[in-house]
Motif scaffolding. Structure first.
Motif, short mmCIF file in Angstrom:
data_model
loop_
_atom_site.label_atom_id
_atom_site.label_comp_id
_atom_site.label_asym_id
_atom_site.label_seq_id
_atom_site.Cartn_x
_atom_site.Cartn_y
_atom_site.Cartn_z
N PRO A 45 -11.00 1.86 -6.77
CA PRO A 45 -10.11 2.39 -7.80
C PRO A 45 -9.38 1.25 -8.53
CG PRO A 45 -9.82 3.57 -5.74
CD PRO A 45 -10.70 2.40 -5.46
N LEU A 46 -9.06 1.48 -9.77
CA LEU A 46 -8.39 0.46 -10.56
C LEU A 46 -7.01 0.12 -9.99
CD1 LEU A 46 -8.34 -1.31 -13.08
CD2 LEU A 46 -7.43 0.64 -14.34
N ILE A 47 -6.29 1.15 -9.57
CA ILE A 47 -4.95 0.96 -9.01
C ILE A 47 -4.95 1.54 -7.61
CG2 ILE A 47 -2.51 1.51 -9.24
CD1 ILE A 47 -3.04 1.88 -12.25
N TRP A 48 -4.66 0.69 -6.61
CA TRP A 48 -4.63 1.19 -5.24
C TRP A 48 -3.80 0.26 -4.38
CZ3 TRP A 48 -6.84 -1.55 -1.09
CH2 TRP A 48 -7.59 -2.65 -1.45
N THR A 49 -3.34 0.80 -3.28
CA THR A 49 -2.59 0.01 -2.31
C THR A 49 -2.99 0.42 -0.91
OG1 THR A 49 -0.74 1.57 -2.15
CG2 THR A 49 -0.57 -0.16 -3.82
N GLY A 50 -2.85 -0.49 0.00
CA GLY A 50 -2.99 -0.20 1.43
C GLY A 50 -1.67 -0.53 2.09
N ASP A 51 -1.08 0.42 2.76
CA ASP A 51 0.20 0.20 3.43
C ASP A 51 -0.05 -0.20 4.88
OD1 ASP A 51 1.39 0.94 1.07
OD2 ASP A 51 1.84 2.98 1.72
#
Length: 81
Positions: A45-51
């Motif tokens: 995905p263009l915008i994503w994060t992993g916490d």
């Protein structure tokens, strides 16, 4: 839910203290996760994060990181419907 006041700390993408974690996550873990989701041939995905959640590592004083959640925004995620 966790109560109390949360004061997040943000690090730049090239922060040296997380270079090893970043390398392992991007070069090793992400391809495995994408394959497990049957999305190995799809772009991230263009915008994503992993916490990440820090946990005690196998040796005293060491730390391992566990992904608590992924957040993403991508039109191409319709494969899950």
């Amino acid at each position: 839910a966790v109560g109390g006041i949360n004061i997040p700390t943000f690090f730049k993408p090239d922060a040296p203290e997380y270079a090893d974690l970043k390398s392992k996550f991007i070069d090793h873990d992400i391809p495995l996760l994408m394959d497990a989701l049957d999305l190995g041939d799809q772009p991230l995905p263009l915008i994503w994060t992993g916490d990440f959640i820090p946990a005690d590592g196998p040796t005293p004083g060491s730390t391992v990181y566990i992904v608590g959640e992924f957040n993403c925004s991508c039109v191409g995620c319709s494969n899950f419907g």
